[in-house]
Design a protein around this motif. Structure first.
Motif, PDB file in Angstrom:
ATOM      1  N   THR A  88     -46.441 -46.911   2.647  1.00  0.00           N
ATOM      2  CA  THR A  88     -46.994 -46.019   1.652  1.00  0.00           C
ATOM      3  C   THR A  88     -47.071 -44.422   2.385  1.00  0.00           C
ATOM      4  OG1 THR A  88     -48.289 -47.225   0.408  1.00  0.00           O
ATOM      5  CG2 THR A  88     -48.784 -44.884   0.273  1.00  0.00           C
ATOM      6  N   PHE A 136     -54.550 -39.068   0.343  1.00  0.00           N
ATOM      7  CA  PHE A 136     -54.430 -39.770  -0.726  1.00  0.00           C
ATOM      8  C   PHE A 136     -53.364 -41.064  -0.619  1.00  0.00           C
ATOM      9  CE2 PHE A 136     -56.914 -36.327  -2.408  1.00  0.00           C
ATOM     10  CZ  PHE A 136     -57.472 -36.879  -3.472  1.00  0.00           C
ATOM     11  N   THR A 140     -55.218 -44.377  -1.564  1.00  0.00           N
ATOM     12  CA  THR A 140     -54.701 -45.205  -2.790  1.00  0.00           C
ATOM     13  C   THR A 140     -54.267 -46.482  -2.336  1.00  0.00           C
ATOM     14  OG1 THR A 140     -54.067 -43.140  -3.817  1.00  0.00           O
ATOM     15  CG2 THR A 140     -53.180 -45.219  -4.739  1.00  0.00           C
ATOM     16  N   TYR A 143     -56.978 -48.891  -1.618  1.00  0.00           N
ATOM     17  CA  TYR A 143     -57.462 -49.207  -3.025  1.00  0.00           C
ATOM     18  C   TYR A 143     -56.873 -50.196  -3.499  1.00  0.00           C
ATOM     19  CZ  TYR A 143     -59.533 -49.195  -7.525  1.00  0.00           C
ATOM     20  OH  TYR A 143     -60.135 -49.570  -8.799  1.00  0.00           O
ATOM     21  N   LEU A 144     -55.692 -50.196  -3.481  1.00  0.00           N
ATOM     22  CA  LEU A 144     -54.570 -50.987  -4.052  1.00  0.00           C
ATOM     23  C   LEU A 144     -54.732 -52.418  -3.618  1.00  0.00           C
ATOM     24  CD1 LEU A 144     -51.530 -48.849  -5.078  1.00  0.00           C
ATOM     25  CD2 LEU A 144     -53.359 -49.806  -6.605  1.00  0.00           C
ATOM     26  N   ALA A 152     -63.504 -47.644  -3.136  1.00  0.00           N
ATOM     27  CA  ALA A 152     -62.696 -46.558  -3.909  1.00  0.00           C
ATOM     28  C   ALA A 152     -63.740 -45.238  -3.367  1.00  0.00           C
ATOM     29  CB  ALA A 152     -62.607 -46.703  -5.101  1.00  0.00           C
ATOM     30  N   PHE A 156     -61.573 -42.455  -1.307  1.00  0.00           N
ATOM     31  CA  PHE A 156     -61.263 -41.184  -2.408  1.00  0.00           C
ATOM     32  C   PHE A 156     -62.067 -40.095  -1.909  1.00  0.00           C
ATOM     33  CE2 PHE A 156     -59.084 -44.592  -4.621  1.00  0.00           C
ATOM     34  CZ  PHE A 156     -57.717 -43.967  -4.846  1.00  0.00           C
ATOM     35  N   SER A 185     -50.884 -40.275  -3.744  1.00  0.00           N
ATOM     36  CA  SER A 185     -51.272 -41.486  -4.892  1.00  0.00           C
ATOM     37  C   SER A 185     -49.905 -41.940  -5.440  1.00  0.00           C
ATOM     38  CB  SER A 185     -52.210 -41.026  -5.922  1.00  0.00           C
ATOM     39  OG  SER A 185     -53.457 -40.414  -5.421  1.00  0.00           O
ATOM     40  N   ALA A 188     -48.331 -44.512  -3.111  1.00  0.00           N
ATOM     41  CA  ALA A 188     -48.662 -45.692  -3.122  1.00  0.00           C
ATOM     42  C   ALA A 188     -48.268 -46.616  -4.250  1.00  0.00           C
ATOM     43  CB  ALA A 188     -50.238 -45.654  -3.132  1.00  0.00           C
TER      44      ALA A 188
END
Length: 211
Positions: A88, A136, A140, A143-144, A152, A156, A185, A188
């Motif tokens: 990413t 970001f 992201t 978080y995924l 999160a 973030f 974001s 990602a």
């Protein structure tokens, strides 16, 4: 609207919305940075410089920490998360560089040197913010992999703080930061979609012979 359509919408916004905002919001960009520059103080300035400088360390530290944790625990999912976070960041860096040198926007401290003095590092073209896109992208992607609120909120929160610091230091416009957040974001989500395409099992049709 299903998740696949939402992902496509976000990716489209990540490509086109920043360009539209760049064309429509120069007055807002300038007035915001002038306001921030007029209210700079020594202690907050040092803190914002620290937040801005943390981008590379945290973006490298997250996959490194996952790698170490995965090796120690033998957790294959954690090792896979290292790969996804790393990809990413690479995707985000590539898109950011392409946009920077395509748009070739001047830095605010170069455009308005009397009103927006430079207080941080920044040499490449301004749009989009590389620090913000990297932050970001990291947040992201993490978080995924671990879709929990306690992941999160700090992830973030830190990424948003990086974006604000770039404006506070006078090295990026608000639209640069917004574009960077969308690119990061979106990268990602793009990486997740690429993984889906690669690992999607082909559907085999069973042929039944009737006698």
């Amino acid at each position: 609207m299903n998740n696949r359509i939402w992902k496509q919408v976000v990716l489209q916004l990540g490509c086109w919305l920043p360009v539209c905002l760049f064309a429509q919001a120069p007055a807002f960009d300038r007035s915001t940075l002038v306001e921030l520059a007029e209210h700079r103080r020594h202690e907050p300035l040092e803190f914002q410089q620290f937040i801005s400088n943390s981008t590379n360390w945290i973006s490298l530290g997250v996959p490194a920490g996952l790698l170490i944790g995965g090796q120690l625990s033998g957790n294959k999912d954690m090792k896979l998360a290292v790969w996804n976070v790393g990809k990413t960041i690479v995707i985000s860096t590539g898109i950011t560089a392409a946009l920077k040198f395509s748009v070739n926007r001047n830095r605010p401290f170069n455009e308005y040197p009397a009103d927006i003095p430079k207080a941080g590092a920044g040499g490449s073209p301004s749009f989009p913010s590389g620090h913000t896109s990297q932050a970001f992208a990291t947040a992201t992607a993490l978080y995924l992999e671990y879709p929990k609120w306690y992941v999160a909120v700090p992830a973030f929160g830190w990424a948003s703080a990086v974006g604000y610091s770039r404006m506070y230091l006078g090295v990026h416009y608000p639209t640069d930061v917004l574009a960077g957040a969308l690119v990061g974001s979106g990268s990602a989500l793009l990486n997740r979609q690429i993984n889906h395409w690669i690992h999607k099992k082909p559907q085999h049709t069973e042929h039944v012979v009737h006698f």
